[in-house]
Structures are given as C-alpha cells and as structure tokens.
Write a protein that holds these residues in place. Structure first.
Motif, mmCIF file in Angstrom:
data_model
loop_
_atom_site.group_PDB
_atom_site.id
_atom_site.type_symbol
_atom_site.label_atom_id
_atom_site.label_comp_id
_atom_site.label_asym_id
_atom_site.label_seq_id
_atom_site.Cartn_x
_atom_site.Cartn_y
_atom_site.Cartn_z
ATOM 1 N N ARG A 189 -11.743 -9.049 2.260
ATOM 2 C CA ARG A 189 -10.327 -10.454 3.038
ATOM 3 C C ARG A 189 -9.467 -8.972 2.604
ATOM 4 O O ARG A 189 -8.662 -8.794 2.733
ATOM 5 N N VAL A 190 -9.158 -8.694 0.742
ATOM 6 C CA VAL A 190 -7.846 -8.511 0.816
ATOM 7 C C VAL A 190 -8.127 -7.006 1.151
ATOM 8 O O VAL A 190 -7.064 -6.460 1.532
ATOM 9 N N ALA A 191 -9.790 -6.456 0.431
ATOM 10 C CA ALA A 191 -9.523 -5.124 0.626
ATOM 11 C C ALA A 191 -9.245 -4.516 2.194
ATOM 12 O O ALA A 191 -8.430 -3.896 2.958
ATOM 13 N N LYS A 192 -9.566 -5.558 2.933
ATOM 14 C CA LYS A 192 -9.640 -5.383 4.609
ATOM 15 C C LYS A 192 -7.931 -5.123 4.844
ATOM 16 O O LYS A 192 -7.294 -5.016 5.904
ATOM 17 N N GLU A 193 -7.464 -6.629 4.401
ATOM 18 C CA GLU A 193 -5.959 -7.213 4.926
ATOM 19 C C GLU A 193 -4.771 -6.715 3.815
ATOM 20 O O GLU A 193 -4.054 -6.635 4.670
ATOM 21 N N VAL A 194 -4.844 -6.434 2.979
ATOM 22 C CA VAL A 194 -3.750 -6.227 2.466
ATOM 23 C C VAL A 194 -4.900 -5.106 1.129
ATOM 24 O O VAL A 194 -4.364 -4.859 0.086
ATOM 25 N N PRO A 195 -5.230 -4.354 1.055
ATOM 26 C CA PRO A 195 -5.415 -2.812 0.690
ATOM 27 C C PRO A 195 -4.607 -2.435 -1.105
ATOM 28 O O PRO A 195 -5.310 -2.463 -1.479
ATOM 29 N N ALA A 196 -4.090 -2.587 -0.008
ATOM 30 C CA ALA A 196 -2.536 -1.909 -1.446
ATOM 31 C C ALA A 196 -2.341 -3.383 -2.255
ATOM 32 O O ALA A 196 -1.571 -2.763 -3.364
ATOM 33 N N MET A 197 -3.555 -3.985 -2.106
ATOM 34 C CA MET A 197 -2.832 -5.733 -2.811
ATOM 35 C C MET A 197 -4.308 -5.767 -3.601
ATOM 36 O O MET A 197 -4.218 -7.081 -4.208
ATOM 37 N N LYS A 198 -4.983 -5.040 -3.845
ATOM 38 C CA LYS A 198 -6.438 -5.368 -4.172
ATOM 39 C C LYS A 198 -6.745 -5.632 -6.005
ATOM 40 O O LYS A 198 -7.133 -7.035 -6.235
ATOM 41 N N GLU A 199 -5.682 -5.029 -6.232
ATOM 42 C CA GLU A 199 -5.608 -5.360 -7.516
ATOM 43 C C GLU A 199 -4.606 -6.407 -8.017
ATOM 44 O O GLU A 199 -4.520 -7.052 -8.895
#
Length: 281
Positions: A189-199
């Motif tokens: 979900r993070v990779a799809k919805e907010v990829p810039a925040m995956k870290e």
C-alpha cells in the motif's frame, strides 16, 4: 474478556498485557510482556471499570467434583464488594493518565466508537515525527489505515510485531490475516499510495537474541502491547492492533501524558527491543 488489571484498595493498580498463567511466570521460557504499576486516582478509574464488569457480566460459579455432573455450576450473581476506603485516599498528581477502555457486546462488528479505538486514532493522527508500536498482531483494518495516513503526513512508523503469532486463528477465524500477510500488505500500500514515503514504514520481527525472530507462541515470544507518540505520550495495556481487540474484546488501556515517563519507557523498553528486532523483508 481480554482486559488484564489488578487493583488494590482503590489506591494502586497494575495495568498489563500479561495473563495470570504459566507462560508469563518468571522462568527462562516466559513470554516478553510489560506491566505498569500506578498509584492514585487512576486506580479508582480502573476499579470503576472492574465494578461495571462485575455488576453487568459476572456469574458466580460453584466448582467442585460432582459424580455424573459438571465440576462447575452457575449458582447466582455475586454481590458487589463494599467500597468504603476510596474517599480516604489523597493524591498529589504529577502527570495525567487517561483511561482507554473498551467494552464488548459479543456482536460481530467494525465499530470503533469507544475510548480505546478513538484514543489510538487521535494519538496517531496528532503525531509530529514518529510512532513506536509493539504488538503481537497487526491485522485490524482501521489500524492499517491509520498507519498509511500517518505515513502520508511524513510520520515514521516503527512497527514491531511477532512472527507467526496466532497464525491459524488470525487467518481463518475472520480476524484479517497473519502478521506476515499484513506486513506485506502495508508495504504494498505504501509503495502504491505514497511511494516517496516508503522509507517511513519500518517493520521488524521481535527477537530475543538479535539474530533470529521468535516464531509463534514459542518460549520468549513477545506478547506486549505498546504505543508511543513522539516520545511524548504512551498508550499501554491489554489491547493489540488486531481485529479482535479493536472490534470485539473487552480491553483496558491507559494513556500516560508525560514526556519524561514516555522517554523512560521508550529508552528502557522499546528501543532495546527495536535494536534486537529482525527487519521484515
């Protein structure tokens, strides 16, 4: 009934995630858990919650050996214990404690309109920098959404859970899935919805030795329930981040509104667990 509390004379209370059972005894194989001893008016609040359970839900059982009959028979509703000592206690509070209970009605629902769930959600939504979480299970849908929403705001989520804990019940009894399934789901979900925040999403398995995760309910498994926000407030007690706790069980937690005490808990408890944790990949 998942609440775990002990109250003495309405003056002292222990709020914990541990049960009174063999796996929590002081042995080399004991589960990893935490309990919090508090003194003052908060004990009366915990006592009120206990009294409500006693009055509304308790049943007295007469238990003894009987030929051809059950050992335990329901006989009557127990009387409420007398409370004649509470008003005698004086307390000079040094910090605020907020009770976050949840009552259970036995129904299948997704109702989050209770102090526990709302306390978690409000705390997470007000985070400014990071949220530390340690819990045996992580499959509640509202909790997962709150994690994603926090990450969208740039909040770091340090999420520690237990590998393989209660996998069968979490997967097949309409609980929402295993920890491994939910960890993958959150990463996706993070990779799809907010990829810039995956870290910003950091997930670790609990480990005692820093080399291998504890699997399932084996010796030394983590059963503790903890959340802290920016090292300013802590929420501790019986509640897990799973569907059972968020939507079904009776629970009792407290919010400790003290940066000083929260930093102590983070440093003496969570940070050590986090350092030994095994990164989920």
């Amino acid at each position: 009934m998942h609440s775990k509390v002990l109250i003495v004379d309405g003056k002292y209370t222990i709020v914990t995630g541990a049960n009174i059972e063999k796996i929590h005894k002081f042995t080399d194989a004991k589960w990893h858990d935490t309990g919090y001893l508090l003194e003052g008016p908060v004990a009366q609040t915990v006592l009120n919650d206990f009294d409500e359970a006693w009055e509304a839900h308790a049943i007295h059982w007469d238990c003894k050996e009987r030929p051809f009959m059950p050992d335990c028979l329901e006989v009557k509703k127990p009387p409420r214990p007398a409370r004649d000592y509470i008003s005698q206690f004086k307390y000079d509070s040094g910090f605020s404690v907020v009770a976050l209970p949840r009552q259970a009605d036995g129904s299948i629902n997704n109702n989050i309109n209770n102090p526990q769930d709302q306390g978690w959600l409000i705390a997470m939504s007000n985070a400014q920098s990071f949220i530390n979480i340690e819990t045996p299970n992580i499959n509640d849908d509202t909790f997962q959404n709150a994690v994603i929403e926090a990450i969208k705001r740039g909040i770091t989520i340090n999420l520690m859970t237990s590998k393989g804990f209660n996998d069968t019940t979490e997967k097949y009894l309409a609980q929402g899935g295993t920890n491994e399934e939910i960890a993958k789901k959150l990463q996706t979900r993070v990779a799809k919805e907010v990829p810039a925040m995956k870290e910003k999403l950091k997930i670790k398995w609990y480990s005692k030795d820093g080399k291998n995760p504890i699997i399932g309910g084996a010796a030394n498994a983590s059963h503790t329930k903890f959340m802290s926000i920016d090292s300013n407030i802590a929420i501790v007690g019986s509640g897990n981040m799973d569907t059972q706790t968020w939507n079904h069980s009776r629970e009792f937690n407290i919010l400790i509104d003290s940066p000083e005490i929260t930093k102590i808990i983070d440093n003496d408890f969570f940070n050590g667990d986090w350092e030994r944790g095994i990164i989920f990949q």
